[in-house]
Design an enzyme around this catalytic site. Structure first.
Site, PDB file in Angstrom:
ATOM      1  N   TRP A  68       4.615  40.853 -42.177  1.00 47.09           N
ATOM      2  CA  TRP A  68       3.306  40.264 -41.824  1.00 47.09           C
ATOM      3  C   TRP A  68       3.148  40.359 -40.308  1.00 47.09           C
ATOM      4  O   TRP A  68       3.728  39.570 -39.571  1.00 47.09           O
ATOM      5  CB  TRP A  68       3.284  38.812 -42.284  1.00 47.09           C
ATOM      6  CG  TRP A  68       1.987  38.098 -42.114  1.00 47.09           C
ATOM      7  CD1 TRP A  68       1.363  37.757 -40.949  1.00 47.09           C
ATOM      8  CD2 TRP A  68       1.152  37.597 -43.157  1.00 47.09           C
ATOM      9  NE1 TRP A  68       0.201  37.088 -41.200  1.00 47.09           N
ATOM     10  CE2 TRP A  68       0.040  36.973 -42.547  1.00 47.09           C
ATOM     11  CE3 TRP A  68       1.225  37.605 -44.558  1.00 47.09           C
ATOM     12  CZ2 TRP A  68      -0.978  36.356 -43.283  1.00 47.09           C
ATOM     13  CZ3 TRP A  68       0.213  36.990 -45.286  1.00 47.09           C
ATOM     14  CH2 TRP A  68      -0.868  36.388 -44.653  1.00 47.09           C
ATOM     15  N   ASP A  69       2.343  41.303 -39.873  1.00 44.22           N
ATOM     16  CA  ASP A  69       2.226  41.590 -38.448  1.00 44.22           C
ATOM     17  C   ASP A  69       0.993  40.889 -37.844  1.00 44.22           C
ATOM     18  O   ASP A  69       0.074  40.452 -38.576  1.00 44.22           O
ATOM     19  CB  ASP A  69       2.118  43.116 -38.274  1.00 44.22           C
ATOM     20  CG  ASP A  69       2.658  43.603 -36.931  1.00 44.22           C
ATOM     21  OD1 ASP A  69       2.830  42.785 -36.023  1.00 44.22           O
ATOM     22  OD2 ASP A  69       2.880  44.825 -36.804  1.00 44.22           O
ATOM     23  N   ASN A 107      -1.033  41.661 -34.087  1.00 46.42           N
ATOM     24  CA  ASN A 107      -0.840  42.474 -32.880  1.00 46.42           C
ATOM     25  C   ASN A 107      -1.773  42.209 -31.719  1.00 46.42           C
ATOM     26  O   ASN A 107      -1.917  43.071 -30.841  1.00 46.42           O
ATOM     27  CB  ASN A 107      -0.917  43.959 -33.268  1.00 46.42           C
ATOM     28  CG  ASN A 107       0.384  44.415 -33.892  1.00 46.42           C
ATOM     29  OD1 ASN A 107       1.446  44.280 -33.289  1.00 46.42           O
ATOM     30  ND2 ASN A 107       0.323  44.918 -35.102  1.00 46.42           N
ATOM     31  N   ASP A 114       9.719  44.470 -30.392  1.00 50.95           N
ATOM     32  CA  ASP A 114       9.437  45.903 -30.503  1.00 50.95           C
ATOM     33  C   ASP A 114      10.377  46.696 -29.616  1.00 50.95           C
ATOM     34  O   ASP A 114      10.368  47.929 -29.649  1.00 50.95           O
ATOM     35  CB  ASP A 114       7.988  46.198 -30.109  1.00 50.95           C
ATOM     36  CG  ASP A 114       7.064  46.061 -31.308  1.00 50.95           C
ATOM     37  OD1 ASP A 114       7.570  45.987 -32.445  1.00 50.95           O
ATOM     38  OD2 ASP A 114       5.840  46.022 -31.110  1.00 50.95           O
TER      39      ASP A 114
HETATM   40  C1  DGJ Z   1       4.005  46.050 -34.241  1.00 46.76           C
HETATM   41  C2  DGJ Z   1       5.311  45.843 -34.928  1.00 46.76           C
HETATM   42  O1  DGJ Z   1       6.146  45.032 -34.171  1.00 46.76           O
HETATM   43  C3  DGJ Z   1       5.948  47.188 -35.206  1.00 46.76           C
HETATM   44  O2  DGJ Z   1       7.216  47.023 -35.770  1.00 46.76           O
HETATM   45  C4  DGJ Z   1       5.045  47.971 -36.110  1.00 46.76           C
HETATM   46  O3  DGJ Z   1       4.952  47.320 -37.334  1.00 46.76           O
HETATM   47  C5  DGJ Z   1       3.670  48.116 -35.470  1.00 46.76           C
HETATM   48  N1  DGJ Z   1       3.140  46.838 -35.066  1.00 46.76           N
HETATM   49  C6  DGJ Z   1       2.723  48.788 -36.408  1.00 46.76           C
HETATM   50  O4  DGJ Z   1       1.453  48.803 -35.943  1.00 46.76           O
END
Ligand code: DGJ
Length: 729
Positions: free
Chosen positions: A478-479, A481, A549
């Site tokens: 579950w991201d 961003n 990341d």
């Molecule tokens: C950010 C995540 O931390 C990554 O591992 C990957 O899932 C990317 N998003 C994908 O957009």
């Protein structure tokens, strides 16, 4: 009895493991704090009341002229705004008359079996016979505010949980401008403040500085707990280290805007207040309505910061993480993100999966890029429909193929987001979180969905469920961003728009609750551009979280070391990635990448089809090591030995089994030196037991290993490392 009430002296004493905590009700009905620290035996603690330094600049409460008393210097349990205590307040309520002066007085209390719950919010949980709750009722007659101060104790743990529930028992609405989860006053200020700061790809770096006469704030206004500050702080004695000395840990079970503030005043006392960040927050409470703060956890240790961390680890692993996976050994997964980024199809995934199966890896996770028409990060968030041009034959057939190879299958979502170029946006542009009349800021070509709206959550539940029910899915990543901007939901009336940030978080929790209950067999992993939402609240829904990341093993030493300050190793997701590393360009050996990742929920994040046969042999070895060591790492006691924040040349940690019969030591050399000398003193072993160090190593007693240490003085190259298994003979 962990909670004692001395009705004559009106003193409450709470005992949690090695932690005692005391406060009293004074003759004015104020809650006066008395003690917080190592276990003590007495209850007659009124003598500890802080001296009342009086001048005309320290007001007396109304009617207090005859008795010298001022809140200005008193140590308090839950200080209020604007009525004579000029330090940081725990609560500020604005009444209908527009004033934020708040005055709470004790009315009653109850002590009951079991741990209180906070409906709709994550909290530590326990069986009724494992915990006790103290519920103190305070009231403000003018506004009709009733404030329940809740204290939870799980006797086995040196920790006390706290929260406040505010109810409007009056006849007119009022507005909560600030409502902390906890406040602690100390009659001293000889502390260092320890906290975890960072940025994207460099999360939870340890910072330790002395307190001084000032206000300090560790906080987030980003709508999530954030990469930048973690909702955690510790007060450590001047001489406290990893194994000795007093450490007071404060951790907030919350994923949104938070603030942990400290203030040292002119009388050399220290106040720590923690809870929802009062900036950009306000909550209207109509008559009869209630508002609950998130839960705060206070942990005490007289065994240094390490002891504090171990209390958090065990408490969170056993009493905050939930579901089938919380105490199970996590599957070894391979994630295709750094292997392929957006450039994959079913054949590429199957090729990786074939090698994974051959090497003993247990699950393939398909990351970003499987839905809508997403081939880069500029579109399709919100369109949770499989891209069958990319995955020919669809999801069910892909998952079947992967399952037939003997692997489980996991999938990535970023549910809270919407791309401007998406069918969802075209049909529901109003679902974007944005202040009416403003244009939403954009980040990574995406907007945030308004999670305060039930129709948005219902859509997400249905769309995600459709995918999860369409194939045999064992895992969800579950991201999240980007951070929130223009956070003033159009769906709320103007006078409630400052509720948006908190309502967003409540909306997120409600969706997570629905999904995790509907799919109890699925292992959920939290993520936010790496570890941007690595907080205790997310552990309630996902027992592991993608830590960063930055997958560079040397960088990870710091990130994982800092993360371990609060979070159990089983929650720290860690993968072996390619070398040179994609984020730093650094070359690190396959062994070291494995040794560092072995300290958490282990996996791979590289194209297995490109490995040499030597590297494949190393994967097989690491898989076997993980199976052998994971119970120890994930459930053992974790000790930080050598800090990468204090040493350029060495970093070390170890895990010890509960019966002290087994331990695993990890030593990494980020940067070598000429004439490298290192005597690594171990911790947590049984001093009288004899341990075999490594397979063919010497047999040494626990006291020797802990006091004299291991001699690691030898020639090391940059990035070398060592994994040593110790077994009691
Ligand atoms: C950010 C995540 O931390 C990554 O591992 C990957 O899932 C990317 N998003 C994908 O957009």
């Amino acid at each position: 009895m962990p909670i004692l009430y001395d009705s004559e002296a009106c003193i409450f004493r709470l005992d949690a493991g090695k932690f005692s905590y005391a406060f009293c009700v004074d003759e004015h009905g104020a809650l006066i704090h008395l003690y917080c620290g190592a276990h003590i035996s007495d209850t007659a603690l009124s003598y500890l009341k802080f001296p009342l330094w009086l001048s005309s600049f320290s007001p007396n409460p109304p009617g207090g002229e005859t008795q010298p008393f001022t809140l200005d210097s008193a140590l308090q349990e839950y200080p209020q705004n604007g009525t004579g205590d000029y330090r940081l307040a725990a609560i500020a309520i604005r009444g209908e008359n527009g004033s934020t002066a708040t005055s709470l007085r004790y009315r009653s209390h109850t002590i009951r079996k079991g741990k209180y719950t906070l409906p709709g919010m994550p909290a530590v949980y326990a069986a009724d016979n494992e915990a006790e709750t103290l519920d103190i009722l305070m009231e403000d007659p003018l506004t009709g505010a009733e404030v329940h101060l809740l204290y939870g104790i799980l006797e086995e743990y040196s920790a006390i949980t706290r929260a406040a529930v505010i109810r409007n028992a009056g006849s007119a609405p009022f507005w909560i401008e600030k409502a902390a989860s906890a406040c602690v006053d100390f009659n001293r200020m000889d502390f260092d403040l320890v906290h975890l700061y960072g940025q994207w790809a460099q999360e939870r770096q340890i910072c330790r500085t002395p307190l001084s006469h000032e206000i300090r704030s560790i906080a987030s206004k980003r709508g999530s707990s954030s990469h930048n500050h973690n909702p955690f702080a510790a007060l450590a004695g001047k001489y406290t280290d990893e194994t000795h000395g007093e450490a007071y840990g404060f951790s907030l079970i919350y994923s949104g805007n938070f603030a942990i503030e400290t203030e040292c005043d002119a009388y050399n006392s220290t106040r720590l207040v923690m809870g929802i960040n009062p900036i950009d927050f306000e909550w209207k409470l109509a008559p009869g309505e209630s508002f609950a703060t998130p839960e705060a956890v206070m942990a005490f240790s007289d065994e240094g910061l390490g002891g504090m961390s171990r209390t958090f680890h065990h408490l969170y692993r056993r009493h905050l993480c939930r579901g089938e996976w919380k105490e199970k050994i996590r599957p070894i997964l391979v994630n295709n993100w750094e292997a392929t980024y957006f450039d994959f199809d079913e054949e590429k995934l199957c090729a990786i999966a074939r090698d994974a199966a051959d090497l003993g890896i247990e699950m393939l996770v398909m990351d970003d890029g499987w839905f809508g028409k997403r081939n880069d990060d500029r579109c399709s968030l919100g369109d949770w429909v499989v891209n069958e041009q990319k995955l020919k034959g669809g999801l069910a057939s892909l998952v079947e193929r992967i399952n037939q190879m003997g692997l489980k299958f996991g999938i990535w979502f970023e549910p809270e987001m919407i791309s401007p170029d998406s069918d969802l946006f075209r049909s529901h542009p109003d679902w974007v979180l944005c202040a009416p009349g403003r244009e939403p800021s954009i980040a990574r070509t995406q907007y945030v969905l308004d999670m305060t709206r039930s129709e948005v959550r219902d859509y997400l539940f249905d769309a995600i469920s459709a995918i999860l029910s369409s194939a045999n899915i064992a895992y969800v990543k579950w991201d999240f961003n980007r951070n929130l901007t223009e956070a003033a939901s159009a769906a709320l009336p103007p006078e409630r728009r400052k509720e948006t940030f908190h309502r967003y978080v409540l909306g997120l929790y409600s969706l997570l609750e629905r999904l995790t209950s509907a799919y109890p067999h699925i292992l959920f992993e939290g993520c936010s551009g790496g570890g941007g939402r690595f907080d205790p609240a997310m552990l309630y829904y996902s027992p592991q979280i993608w830590t960063s990341d930055d997958t560079d093993a040397i960088e990870r030493c710091r990130i994982q070391y800092g993360t371990s300050m609060v979070y159990p190793p089983s929650s720290i997701s860690a993968h072996v990635s390619a070398s040179p590393n994609h984020q730093t360009g650094r070359d690190t050996s396959f062994e070291t990448r494995g040794n560092v990742a072995m300290a958490g929920a282990f996996g791979y994040e590289l194209d297995l089809t490109k490995l040499t046969s030597e590297e494949k042999a190393l994967v097989r070895k690491q898989v076997a090591q993980y199976h052998a060591y994971a119970p120890l790492v994930q459930d053992g006691d974790f000790y930080r030995l050598l800090s990468p924040f204090e040493n350029e040349n060495g970093c070390a940690w170890m895990s010890v089994s509960a019966d002290q019969n087994e331990a695993l030591v990890t030593f990494i050399v980020p940067r070598t030196r000429v004439n490298f000398t290192s005597y690594l003193r171990l911790a947590g072993l049984d001093p009288v037991k004899k341990y075999r160090v490594g397979e063919n190593g010497p047999v040494l007693s626990g006291d020797t290993l802990m006091n004299a240490g291991l001699n690691l003085s030898q020639k090391w190259k940059d990035g070398d490392s060592l994994l040593l298994h110790l077994v009691a003979e």
